[in-house]
Write a protein that holds these residues in place. Structure first.
Motif, short mmCIF file in Angstrom:
data_model
loop_
_atom_site.label_atom_id
_atom_site.label_comp_id
_atom_site.label_asym_id
_atom_site.label_seq_id
_atom_site.Cartn_x
_atom_site.Cartn_y
_atom_site.Cartn_z
N ASP A 46 1.15 -0.99 -0.21
CA ASP A 46 0.18 0.01 -0.12
C ASP A 46 0.77 1.40 0.53
OD1 ASP A 46 -1.60 2.47 0.43
OD2 ASP A 46 -2.50 1.15 2.09
N SER A 115 3.14 -0.30 -5.57
CA SER A 115 1.48 0.45 -6.01
C SER A 115 0.57 -0.91 -6.12
CB SER A 115 1.78 0.28 -7.76
OG SER A 115 1.42 -0.82 -8.06
N ALA A 116 -0.37 -1.38 -5.19
CA ALA A 116 -1.15 -2.13 -4.55
C ALA A 116 -1.38 -2.65 -5.69
CB ALA A 116 -2.99 -1.88 -3.65
N THR A 117 -1.67 -3.03 -6.74
CA THR A 117 -2.16 -4.03 -7.96
C THR A 117 -1.79 -3.73 -9.19
OG1 THR A 117 -4.11 -2.56 -8.80
CG2 THR A 117 -4.37 -4.14 -6.69
#
Length: 227
Positions: A46, A115-117
């Motif tokens: 995150d 980045s988270a994804t």
């Protein structure tokens, strides 16, 4: 690498001061000549929760380290034993098969920003690659890298785009119901890009899903055309 610091600090502040990380092995891995460069796509997690862990900070702390280490061997992830969480043992499995020391093998991510994804990177793809790629090109050129091992399809595709590596040399298809592919491609300059299934999703220690033999064929038998 004499020029590494200059090239890193040439990245825009808007990139350097974002959450992320830069290298996963010790400064000693970026000295002399090396055959292999390991590249993931980007740092996970995150970015809001880790906003103080910037790329700039990570590089400055990395540059001060003197001990030999690899994030895949020596770091404790998610409270587990060092080198035992998630994709760590799978990358260690590949390294053992290839007979390489991860502590002395340069490793990084194609994009340094966290980045988270993966999907969140796509909108910024060109800017991020333009900012980060000069670092990778310097590593490849100055260390004499001959083969880049990419973790996952997206990392492999982005590296192949930058190097123009489109001539297929070899491939491996899993011998399970899923049947995912790993591939090796050649660039016009003679660099090999191995695009492997992502070790965060695939257990390479399972013989049905292990791309190590393909990578070894490419590295050891050298399938590049002779001149």
């Amino acid at each position: 690498m004499k020029n590494l610091q200059r090239i890193i600090y040439a990245m825009p502040d808007r990139i350097l001061d974002r959450s992320g990380s830069i290298f996963y092995s010790a400064p000693a891995a970026f000295e002399g000549k090396r055959e292999i460069y390991i590249l993931g796509l980007n740092s996970g997690g995150d970015p809001a929760a880790q906003q103080e862990n910037t790329i700039r900070k990570h590089y400055e702390e990395w540059a001060e380290r003197t001990e030999a280490y690899s994030s895949y061997v020596d770091e404790i992830w998610e409270g587990s034993v060092a080198g035992a969480h998630g994709m760590q043992p799978r990358i260690r499995h590949l390294a053992k098969h290839l007979g390489i020391d991860l502590r002395l093998t340069p490793s990084s991510n194609v994009v340094f920003v966290r980045s988270a994804t993966e999907a969140k990177l796509e909108a910024e793809k060109k800017e991020l690659l333009d900012a980060c790629w000069p670092v990778h090109q310097a590593v490849i050129d100055e260390l004499g890298i001959r083969s880049i091992i990419c973790l996952g399809k997206t990392a492999g595709w982005w590296v192949r785009e930058r190097l123009g590596a489109h001539k297929e040399l070899d491939s491996f298809q899993e011998t399970n119901k899923r049947g995912w592919w790993s591939t090796a491609h050649l660039s016009p300059e003679g660099k090999v890009v191995c695009t492997l299934t992502h070790p965060g999703r695939v257990d390479w220690s399972n013989p049905d899903a292990d791309p190590a033999a393909m990578v070894e064929r490419v590295l050891r038998n050298d399938l590049r055309p002779q001149t």
